[in-house]
Design a protein around this motif. Structure first.
Motif, PDB file in Angstrom:
ATOM      1  N   ILE A 171       0.836  -1.201   0.000  1.00 53.91           N
ATOM      2  CA  ILE A 171       0.000   0.000   0.000  1.00 53.91           C
ATOM      3  C   ILE A 171       0.872   1.253   0.000  1.00 53.91           C
ATOM      4  O   ILE A 171       1.796   1.383   0.815  1.00 53.91           O
ATOM      5  CB  ILE A 171      -0.920   0.026   1.250  1.00 53.91           C
ATOM      6  N   ASP A 172       0.564   2.173  -0.898  1.00 58.20           N
ATOM      7  CA  ASP A 172       1.179   3.499  -0.889  1.00 58.20           C
ATOM      8  C   ASP A 172       0.365   4.361   0.080  1.00 58.20           C
ATOM      9  O   ASP A 172      -0.764   4.736  -0.207  1.00 58.20           O
ATOM     10  CB  ASP A 172       1.158   4.081  -2.305  1.00 58.20           C
ATOM     11  N   VAL A 173       0.951   4.680   1.224  1.00 63.13           N
ATOM     12  CA  VAL A 173       0.190   5.312   2.309  1.00 63.13           C
ATOM     13  C   VAL A 173      -0.250   6.724   1.939  1.00 63.13           C
ATOM     14  O   VAL A 173      -1.429   7.081   2.060  1.00 63.13           O
ATOM     15  CB  VAL A 173       1.023   5.340   3.606  1.00 63.13           C
ATOM     16  N   ALA A 174       0.683   7.563   1.503  1.00 68.71           N
ATOM     17  CA  ALA A 174       0.380   8.972   1.256  1.00 68.71           C
ATOM     18  C   ALA A 174       0.315   9.321  -0.221  1.00 68.71           C
ATOM     19  O   ALA A 174       0.012  10.461  -0.573  1.00 68.71           O
ATOM     20  CB  ALA A 174       1.427   9.852   1.940  1.00 68.71           C
ATOM     21  N   GLY A 175       0.619   8.378  -1.110  1.00 69.37           N
ATOM     22  CA  GLY A 175       0.570   8.634  -2.541  1.00 69.37           C
ATOM     23  C   GLY A 175       1.912   9.067  -3.107  1.00 69.37           C
ATOM     24  O   GLY A 175       2.754   9.640  -2.411  1.00 69.37           O
ATOM     25  N   LYS A 176       2.126   8.740  -4.390  1.00 72.28           N
ATOM     26  CA  LYS A 176       3.342   9.125  -5.126  1.00 72.28           C
ATOM     27  C   LYS A 176       4.608   8.600  -4.468  1.00 72.28           C
ATOM     28  O   LYS A 176       5.617   9.303  -4.397  1.00 72.28           O
ATOM     29  CB  LYS A 176       3.423  10.642  -5.296  1.00 72.28           C
ATOM     30  N   GLN A 177       4.570   7.365  -3.973  1.00 72.65           N
ATOM     31  CA  GLN A 177       5.729   6.772  -3.308  1.00 72.65           C
ATOM     32  C   GLN A 177       6.045   5.414  -3.924  1.00 72.65           C
ATOM     33  O   GLN A 177       5.198   4.525  -3.929  1.00 72.65           O
ATOM     34  CB  GLN A 177       5.477   6.613  -1.809  1.00 72.65           C
TER      35      GLN A 177
END
Length: 772
Positions: free
Chosen positions: A196-202
């Protein structure tokens, strides 16, 4: 800070989190003081009902500015009281949150005309947890009371990390990976890995080892060349493979779900050398982080680790150069994998902050592992417009039946559709359609309800056909064009009432385009997608009329199936006056006598079973998309992104008959561009019959000597002619029947396949069978 004021002002920053409330569904949203939520109905026709979680709900609504809307959640309660399967699904969801009827009696109702609406949590409201619903009762096929989705945007306080998405099941492991680090973990055979990408754009690099081999001192890892070769790909490219193999050519992992659709497979995880070459000496890297976390597992360090680069947004130029940009992933996006054997896995939260790879700001990654006893549907993401949230592949109303007959499915327009059926095969399915009757799932067709005082005026401008001539109960096939004359889509228009229409087409963006057009023109019209409320089966072939006449009951004021004319529809019920409601249209995509039967998705299983059982005495067979392609090419019927696109006009797509320039006096979108084009300059869609049986393909160029004069748009081996046939777009001087041409393969010169131009369609040129 007043986030509500800033959200209403120009230049508002992007929302921290965006969510979708599906039609007849619900989501839970938490707000802290100072945080803002906006609720919006994309089609401007869907209401929202809202319930505060917990016993003090009524006391929360006033400080949120919602006291004027406090009443019973009447639409939700009406839906729940129906007892239909959709109501039962919602009831279970609400019970999981502890929502009872008393809370629904003291809730908030927000009509569609009050949306979009901003709600700000204040110090007076304190932290609040809200349940948002997109309510509505099931739509019957003859109605146009569709239920649609809501969009929710959240502006969170900077210090608050977006909440993780709800687990897909009960996790057996939760592994949090802080930014710029990596973690190793064991996964058992059959278990599911959610990254899962927690905060996005990672970005998150991933590697895996065969656990049994590692215990014996042998490092058997994911292998890029083996995976790529087994998938039939010559070179790396953006995207994910459905299966990842090791150097022994044995599968290690299977991709099950992907909410992003943009990753890279098997570039190296970032290395110290990359940062050093960029002037950042000593910068932490994923490869170094992997070396540290794998040391405890006895794995030797490497200068660079080949990895699956989840959420890494790369593109490959024609020359092979790899470029990158910010990831497409948003908070909570994920990939779901299944382990084929016991594995030692390692995942990173990439530390790259010197380029766009992580949106310039590295953040955390979270891994959940679920037990092997769980089952998750296969799904990949697609988007109708670039800025929207991803939509996952769905199962149609008939998937529970078709999946018992075949494992051969393909993703088409966001749905899983069968390509061929075990025990039949494309050739037998084709023959059953030509000689008896077939049953096919065509639910991915998009349906839009166009209703309002200006509905006819809008469609008269949007479509090439003369809509004003269409009677209630009649259907017309039409093109829709941009102002350039290029096609937006093709489809069938049903006139449900004087100012009520149903547009059935191939692309969800058709609805977006119609809304934009209505707004530009100032038309008073509602355009709402009803695809999720209306699925359809095609019943095609010489025996289709007799089969459906046996099954469909109609009231006295409706045309019976046995008398239904071509391109007309009627309303009825399955089996009798108490049966499930249906709409039946005399339409199809096979060139044979045929019908389509439309129902609510929750009634799909019952409809399939009834037709399947009654059809056995008529020689009924299922029909997959492979056989459909053979049928529609023989019938000269066009397909999006093959015979037409946004740079192809209806004349060039072979459907010039849908453009009544002389009899439609009113203007329509694209008319001026079509009139400016000289007919002699238009490319033409023709048939090609090849001399031999070697296959040709979409995109192959067609030559006269060394001169390219056209291009193959679709091709198939025709059982009717016993030869390879194709639809081909050619320059007008080479479109005469009998013209000899050659299809060029390899570089277009080294291999030539002789062919002859034929008039379309190949099958039943007068279309007598479909009109019979």
């Amino acid at each position: 800070m007043n986030m509500q004021m800033s959200a209403l002002a120009a230049g508002v920053p992007p929302a921290s989190v965006r969510q979708r409330v599906t039609a007849q569904g619900a989501i839970q949203v938490s707000l802290h003081p100072g945080e803002l939520m906006q609720i919006e109905s994309p089609d401007q026709g869907q209401c929202c009902e809202l319930v505060a979680l917990g016993p003090s709900g009524a006391d929360v609504y006033a400080p949120l500015g919602l006291n004027a809307n406090v009443q019973s959640a009447s639409v939700t309660l009406a839906h729940l009281s129906s007892g239909r399967p959709s109501a039962q699904r919602l009831q279970r969801q609400l019970e999981g949150w502890g929502i009872r009827e008393a809370q629904l009696q003291q809730a908030v109702h927000l009509p569609a005309d009050q949306l979009p609406l901003q709600i700000e949590a204040t110090e007076q409201s304190g932290p609040v947890s809200l349940i948002l619903l997109a309510p509505g009762e099931d739509m019957t096929p003859d109605a146009q009371t569709t239920v649609s989705e809501l969009e929710v945007s959240l502006w969170l306080l900077p210090e608050r990390t977006p909440e993780l998405p709800a687990p897909l099941a009960e996790p057996v492991q939760e592994i949090h990976i802080p930014h710029s680090s990596a973690r190793a973990y064991r996964v058992r055979a059959g278990e599911w890995i959610q990254i899962i990408d927690v905060a996005g754009k990672q970005c998150s690099d991933f590697i895996a080892f065969d656990a049994a081999a590692l215990e014996q001192g042998e490092e058997v890892t994911l292998d890029a060349v083996a995976t790529r070769t087994l998938a039939g790909h010559a070179l790396p490219q953006p995207g994910l493979y459905s299966r990842f193999a090791d150097s022994r050519l044995q599968p290690m992992l299977e991709l099950v779900q992907d909410t992003v659709g943009r990753h890279d497979s098997f570039l190296l995880a970032c290395t110290p050398k990359y940062y050093e070459d960029s002037g950042y000496f000593g910068h932490v890297s994923c490869s170094d982080n992997f070396n540290r976390t794998l040391k405890d597992w006895g794995v030797a360090p490497r200068a660079g680790w080949p990895a699956i680069n989840f959420f890494f947004n790369t593109q490959v130029e024609a020359c092979g150069t790899v470029g990158m940009d910010e990831p497409w992933s948003r908070p909570g996006d994920y990939v779901l994998l299944r382990a084929n054997r016991d594995l030692i896995c390692a995942s990173s939260a990439c530390p790259d902050d010197i380029d766009p790879a992580n949106g310039w700001v590295p953040t955390d990654i979270h891994v959940r592992v679920y037990g092997a006893e769980n089952q998750f549907e296969r799904a990949i993401a697609h988007r109708v417009v670039p800025e929207e949230l991803p939509r996952m592949t769905k199962q149609t109303a008939f998937h529970s039946r078709t999946s018992k007959l075949t494992r051969q499915f393909a993703e088409y327009r966001g749905y899983w559709v069968p390509t061929e059926f075990e025990g039949w095969g494309a050739r037998a399915e084709y023959l059953a359609c030509r000689e008896a009757v077939v049953l096919m799932d065509l639910s991915p067709l998009r349906k839009f309800e166009v209703v309002g005082p200006d509905a006819e005026a809008l469609l008269q401008y949007a479509l090439t056909r003369n809509v004003r001539r269409l009677a209630v109960g009649e259907i017309v096939y039409s093109a829709a064009c941009f102002e350039t004359g290029g096609m937006v889509d093709d489809g069938t228009l049903f006139r449900m009432g004087e100012q009520a229409f149903r547009w059935v087409c191939g692309d969800s963006w058709s609805g977006t385009w119609l809304r934009e057009l209505a707004e530009q023109r100032g038309d008073r019209v509602s355009i709402r997608e009803s695809t999720d409320q209306l699925h359809n089966l095609a019943v095609q072939g010489p025996n289709s009329r007799a089969l459906l006449s046996e099954l469909i009951w109609q009231p006295e004021n409706r045309t019976p199936v046995s008398e239904l004319k071509w391109f007309h529809f009627t309303i009825g019920r399955l089996g009798g006056p108490e049966g499930i409601p249906l709409m039946v249209s005399r339409t199809g995509y096979t060139g044979e006598l045929g019908f389509e039967v439309w129902c609510h998705p929750d009634d799909g299983g019952q409809l399939w079973d009834a037709i399947w059982e009654a059809g056995q005495s008529y020689g009924l067979a299922p029909l997959g998309f492979d056989a459909l392609d053979m049928l529609r090419i023989e019938a000269g019927l066009i397909f999006a992104e093959h015979e037409f696109c946004n740079q192809t006009n209806p004349y060039e797509a072979g459907i010039g008959f849908t453009v009544p320039m002389k009899t439609k006096e009113e203007d329509f979108s694209g008319r001026d561009a079509l009139q400016r084009q000289a007919p002699e300059s238009r490319q033409r869609l023709v048939g090609l019959v090849l001399d031999g049986n070697e296959p040709v393909h979409h995109g192959d160029l067609v030559y006269d000597g060394r001169m390219p004069v056209g291009q193959i748009t679709s091709a198939t081996a025709s059982p009717l002619l016993g030869k390879m046939i194709a639809l081909c777009r050619v320059q007008p001087a080479w479109s005469e029947p009998g013209t000899r041409l050659e299809v060029g393969q390899l570089d277009g010169l080294q291999k030539r396949l002789p062919a002859e131009v034929r008039i379309l369609p190949f099958h039943d040129p007068e279309r007598l069978r479909v009109r019979s």
